[in-house]
Design a protein around this motif. Structure first.
Motif, PDB file in Angstrom:
ATOM      1  N   ALA A 133       0.826  -1.202   0.000  1.00  0.00           N
ATOM      2  CA  ALA A 133       0.000   0.000   0.000  1.00  0.00           C
ATOM      3  C   ALA A 133       0.865   1.257   0.000  1.00  0.00           C
ATOM      4  O   ALA A 133       0.560   2.240  -0.693  1.00  0.00           O
ATOM      5  CB  ALA A 133      -0.928  -0.003   1.216  1.00  0.00           C
ATOM      6  N   GLN A 134       1.960   1.228   0.764  1.00  0.00           N
ATOM      7  CA  GLN A 134       2.869   2.370   0.799  1.00  0.00           C
ATOM      8  C   GLN A 134       3.504   2.597  -0.569  1.00  0.00           C
ATOM      9  O   GLN A 134       3.645   3.738  -1.026  1.00  0.00           O
ATOM     10  CB  GLN A 134       3.960   2.131   1.842  1.00  0.00           C
ATOM     11  CG  GLN A 134       4.903   3.319   2.059  1.00  0.00           C
ATOM     12  CD  GLN A 134       4.155   4.546   2.541  1.00  0.00           C
ATOM     13  OE1 GLN A 134       3.464   4.507   3.555  1.00  0.00           O
ATOM     14  NE2 GLN A 134       4.261   5.642   1.802  1.00  0.00           N
ATOM     15  N   MET A 147      -7.701   2.937  -3.706  1.00  0.00           N
ATOM     16  CA  MET A 147      -9.144   2.936  -3.493  1.00  0.00           C
ATOM     17  C   MET A 147      -9.849   2.017  -4.485  1.00  0.00           C
ATOM     18  O   MET A 147     -10.800   1.306  -4.126  1.00  0.00           O
ATOM     19  CB  MET A 147      -9.689   4.361  -3.597  1.00  0.00           C
ATOM     20  CG  MET A 147      -9.213   5.275  -2.479  1.00  0.00           C
ATOM     21  SD  MET A 147      -9.889   6.951  -2.593  1.00  0.00           S
ATOM     22  CE  MET A 147     -11.614   6.645  -2.255  1.00  0.00           C
ATOM     23  N   ILE A 148      -9.372   1.995  -5.726  1.00  0.00           N
ATOM     24  CA  ILE A 148      -9.952   1.097  -6.728  1.00  0.00           C
ATOM     25  C   ILE A 148      -9.736  -0.356  -6.319  1.00  0.00           C
ATOM     26  O   ILE A 148     -10.630  -1.196  -6.435  1.00  0.00           O
ATOM     27  CB  ILE A 148      -9.344   1.379  -8.118  1.00  0.00           C
ATOM     28  CG1 ILE A 148      -9.825   2.739  -8.638  1.00  0.00           C
ATOM     29  CG2 ILE A 148      -9.712   0.259  -9.102  1.00  0.00           C
ATOM     30  CD1 ILE A 148      -9.188   3.156  -9.944  1.00  0.00           C
ATOM     31  N   ALA A 149      -8.520  -0.650  -5.817  1.00  0.00           N
ATOM     32  CA  ALA A 149      -8.232  -2.013  -5.356  1.00  0.00           C
ATOM     33  C   ALA A 149      -9.164  -2.402  -4.219  1.00  0.00           C
ATOM     34  O   ALA A 149      -9.685  -3.530  -4.173  1.00  0.00           O
ATOM     35  CB  ALA A 149      -6.777  -2.115  -4.914  1.00  0.00           C
ATOM     36  N   GLY A 150      -9.385  -1.464  -3.283  1.00  0.00           N
ATOM     37  CA  GLY A 150     -10.282  -1.744  -2.173  1.00  0.00           C
ATOM     38  C   GLY A 150     -11.715  -1.959  -2.635  1.00  0.00           C
ATOM     39  O   GLY A 150     -12.393  -2.894  -2.183  1.00  0.00           O
ATOM     40  N   GLY A 209      -6.607   4.073   1.192  1.00  0.00           N
ATOM     41  CA  GLY A 209      -6.525   4.991   0.064  1.00  0.00           C
ATOM     42  C   GLY A 209      -7.175   6.323   0.350  1.00  0.00           C
ATOM     43  O   GLY A 209      -6.628   7.383   0.034  1.00  0.00           O
ATOM     44  N   PHE A 210      -8.348   6.295   0.990  1.00  0.00           N
ATOM     45  CA  PHE A 210      -9.070   7.530   1.282  1.00  0.00           C
ATOM     46  C   PHE A 210      -8.286   8.417   2.246  1.00  0.00           C
ATOM     47  O   PHE A 210      -8.216   9.635   2.069  1.00  0.00           O
ATOM     48  CB  PHE A 210     -10.441   7.185   1.869  1.00  0.00           C
ATOM     49  CG  PHE A 210     -11.302   8.383   2.140  1.00  0.00           C
ATOM     50  CD1 PHE A 210     -11.953   9.042   1.106  1.00  0.00           C
ATOM     51  CD2 PHE A 210     -11.454   8.873   3.433  1.00  0.00           C
ATOM     52  CE1 PHE A 210     -12.740  10.160   1.352  1.00  0.00           C
ATOM     53  CE2 PHE A 210     -12.238   9.979   3.695  1.00  0.00           C
ATOM     54  CZ  PHE A 210     -12.885  10.620   2.642  1.00  0.00           C
ATOM     55  N   LYS A 211      -7.670   7.789   3.257  1.00  0.00           N
ATOM     56  CA  LYS A 211      -6.919   8.544   4.260  1.00  0.00           C
ATOM     57  C   LYS A 211      -5.454   8.746   3.868  1.00  0.00           C
ATOM     58  O   LYS A 211      -4.727   9.463   4.571  1.00  0.00           O
ATOM     59  CB  LYS A 211      -6.978   7.828   5.605  1.00  0.00           C
ATOM     60  CG  LYS A 211      -8.377   7.709   6.185  1.00  0.00           C
ATOM     61  CD  LYS A 211      -8.348   6.943   7.506  1.00  0.00           C
ATOM     62  CE  LYS A 211      -9.728   6.794   8.101  1.00  0.00           C
ATOM     63  NZ  LYS A 211      -9.709   6.026   9.381  1.00  0.00           N
ATOM     64  N   GLU A 212      -5.028   8.098   2.780  1.00  0.00           N
ATOM     65  CA  GLU A 212      -3.628   8.111   2.356  1.00  0.00           C
ATOM     66  C   GLU A 212      -2.702   7.648   3.488  1.00  0.00           C
ATOM     67  O   GLU A 212      -1.647   8.221   3.730  1.00  0.00           O
ATOM     68  CB  GLU A 212      -3.208   9.503   1.871  1.00  0.00           C
ATOM     69  CG  GLU A 212      -3.917   9.954   0.610  1.00  0.00           C
ATOM     70  CD  GLU A 212      -3.349  11.244   0.068  1.00  0.00           C
ATOM     71  OE1 GLU A 212      -2.296  11.205  -0.591  1.00  0.00           O
ATOM     72  OE2 GLU A 212      -3.959  12.300   0.332  1.00  0.00           O
ATOM     73  N   GLN A 213      -3.121   6.587   4.156  1.00  0.00           N
ATOM     74  CA  GLN A 213      -2.337   6.007   5.244  1.00  0.00           C
ATOM     75  C   GLN A 213      -2.179   4.510   5.003  1.00  0.00           C
ATOM     76  O   GLN A 213      -3.141   3.737   5.124  1.00  0.00           O
ATOM     77  CB  GLN A 213      -3.023   6.258   6.590  1.00  0.00           C
ATOM     78  CG  GLN A 213      -3.082   7.723   6.991  1.00  0.00           C
ATOM     79  CD  GLN A 213      -3.746   7.929   8.338  1.00  0.00           C
ATOM     80  OE1 GLN A 213      -4.079   6.970   9.028  1.00  0.00           O
ATOM     81  NE2 GLN A 213      -3.943   9.183   8.718  1.00  0.00           N
TER      82      GLN A 213
END
Length: 273
Positions: A133-134, A147-150, A209-213
């Motif tokens: 993710a990073q 986000m698309i992956a999620g 993805g939404f939180k960029e964390q």
């Protein structure tokens, strides 16, 4: 004596179904017996520690054949999916499944060669998901990709529940087995448990993805760890039953042969003389 490459691939594909079932049996057993959570990669490491090189060699062959069979289905529609969006979606799922199982074969080869055999799923599963993710977040448009992956995993989770509800997986079994209640209920429980895991994993990735964390990301291992009693036990039993259903498929699934000879002939006909 001439061998049938298509028949050999079919036999090894059944071994792939059995290998996948063995992974899910280990995942469910570890949760129920010890409370330890693993993903499929971690379960593979557990089997490598306890089963040795012979078992790993068989699983490598099975995963390779299963992956190639799934990719062949995606490319050549050997499972005869219906035309239209539903058929394309099923072939897309076959593509993803094929790639996943080829990756499992690669991991098994690494364990077979003792490279990275000391790292278990417990130490590599969660951190690996967050590291990926990073990496995604460091790329241009990485937040959107994550986000698309999620969201994709969320859709897959819904599809798993749909399969469980409609029991459409039974159409792939031999008729004499497909009408047995034990086959139906085992598969339904298994697909429902997988659906829960995919939904939770999808929610983790979407949140990351939404939180960029990247720390918010998680896969199967984190999803199983997140569950509290009694749902962890319920899902563990479901995954155990999915493993049993994979063993049922290994024996009774109708597998359409990959037309190896036909594809080879077609490829040769396109070569310049």
């Amino acid at each position: 004596m001439r061998t049938d490459p298509s028949g050999a691939l079919t036999t090894l594909t059944r071994l792939g179904f059995a290998s996948r079932g063995l992974l899910y049996l280990v995942i469910g057993f570890l949760i129920l017996r010890t409370g330890r959570t693993e993903d499929t990669s971690g379960a593979l490491s557990v089997l490598a520690e306890g089963g040795g090189r012979i078992l790993l060699g068989l699983m490598i062959a099975g995963f390779l054949a299963y992956g190639l069979w799934r990719l062949s289905d995606a490319a050549f529609n050997i499972e005869r999916h219906e035309p239209g969006r539903k058929g394309l979606a099923e072939r897309g799922g076959a593509l993803a499944s094929g790639l996943v199982h080829l990756f499992l074969a690669w991991q098994a080869v690494r364990l077979f060669n003792h490279s990275g055999a000391g790292s278990s799923g417990a130490s590599g599963g969660g951190s690996g998901t967050q590291e990926q993710a990073q990496t995604a977040l460091s790329l241009p448009g990485g937040q959107l990709l994550l986000m698309i992956a999620g969201l994709t995993l969320l859709v897959v989770g819904v599809i798993q529940f749909k399969k469980a509800w409609e029991a459409e997986f039974l159409k792939h079994l031999e008729p004499g087995v497909a009408h047995q209640p034990w086959a139906r209920y085992t598969g339904q429980a298994g697909y429902a448990a997988r659906g829960a895991v995919f939904l939770i994993s999808g929610a983790f990735l979407t949140s990351a993805g939404f939180k960029e964390q990247a720390g918010e990301a998680g896969g199967m291992e984190e999803a199983l760890t997140w569950l509290t009693s009694p749902w962890d036990t319920v899902v563990a039993i479901g995954l155990l039953l999915f493993g049993l259903y994979c063993l049922i498929e290994a024996r009774f699934r109708i597998i359409n042969d990959v037309p190896v000879d036909g594809l080879a002939h077609k490829a040769r006909s396109k070569l310049p003389i």
